[in-house]
Design a protein around this motif. Structure first.
Motif, PDB file in Angstrom:
ATOM      1  N   SER A 105      -2.988  -5.308  -5.533  1.00  0.00           N
ATOM      2  CA  SER A 105      -2.170  -4.598  -6.745  1.00  0.00           C
ATOM      3  C   SER A 105      -1.651  -3.513  -5.887  1.00  0.00           C
ATOM      4  O   SER A 105      -1.635  -2.989  -4.926  1.00  0.00           O
ATOM      5  N   ALA A 106      -1.024  -2.715  -7.083  1.00  0.00           N
ATOM      6  CA  ALA A 106      -0.008  -1.679  -6.638  1.00  0.00           C
ATOM      7  C   ALA A 106      -1.195  -0.397  -6.098  1.00  0.00           C
ATOM      8  O   ALA A 106      -0.740   0.107  -5.221  1.00  0.00           O
ATOM      9  N   GLN A 109      -2.097  -1.751  -2.468  1.00  0.00           N
ATOM     10  CA  GLN A 109      -1.116  -1.509  -1.694  1.00  0.00           C
ATOM     11  C   GLN A 109      -0.975  -0.021  -1.408  1.00  0.00           C
ATOM     12  O   GLN A 109      -0.475   0.570  -0.097  1.00  0.00           O
ATOM     13  N   GLU A 110      -0.845   1.056  -2.360  1.00  0.00           N
ATOM     14  CA  GLU A 110      -0.956   2.520  -1.691  1.00  0.00           C
ATOM     15  C   GLU A 110      -2.352   2.787  -0.724  1.00  0.00           C
ATOM     16  O   GLU A 110      -1.655   3.448   0.095  1.00  0.00           O
ATOM     17  N   ASN A 113      -1.128   1.660   2.598  1.00  0.00           N
ATOM     18  CA  ASN A 113       0.003   2.500   3.180  1.00  0.00           C
ATOM     19  C   ASN A 113      -0.515   3.736   3.722  1.00  0.00           C
ATOM     20  O   ASN A 113      -0.197   4.267   4.720  1.00  0.00           O
TER      21      ASN A 113
END
Length: 120
Positions: A105-106, A109-110, A113
């Motif tokens: 999911s976003a 992913q954040e 990162n």
């Protein structure tokens, strides 16, 4: 010895002042279209430049044979490889989803990162 030395000139003649450096450009000679084997041996660069300029040049041998030298122009690809690549990537993603892969999911992913950047 002193008499001989006294007769010598101690001051060197001054050289005439140099003219300002201006290069007079010569008109470029037109490149020939017909060369000999000797020209090919001694001035290969000139022969190749003439072939580039004229598209082709002729080389004559002493026996009367003639040969043509022309630059080889690489052919440009007719189709771009990009659409093929995009299609393969789409098929790959479909296969991954069919195998059960779920992209993160976003928010996940954040976090990934941040871990890569060394912040977590």
């Amino acid at each position: 010895m002193s008499v001989i030395m006294s007769d010598m000139k101690t001051i060197a003649k001054s050289k005439p002042a140099k003219k300002p450096a201006t290069k007079a450009r010569r008109a470029a000679k037109p490149l020939p279209k017909v060369f000999t084997v000797r020209d090919m041996n001694r001035d290969t660069a000139g022969l190749l430049n003439a072939a580039r300029q004229h598209g082709s040049v002729t080389i004559r041998s002493r026996s009367g044979e003639q040969f043509k030298v022309a630059p080889v122009v690489p052919e440009k690809p007719t189709a771009s490889p990009r659409p093929d690549f995009l299609e393969r990537m789409r098929l790959h993603h479909e296969q991954m989803r069919a195998a059960g892969y779920r992209p993160p999911s976003a928010a996940d992913q954040e976090r990934i990162n941040r871990i890569i950047a060394g912040e977590e």
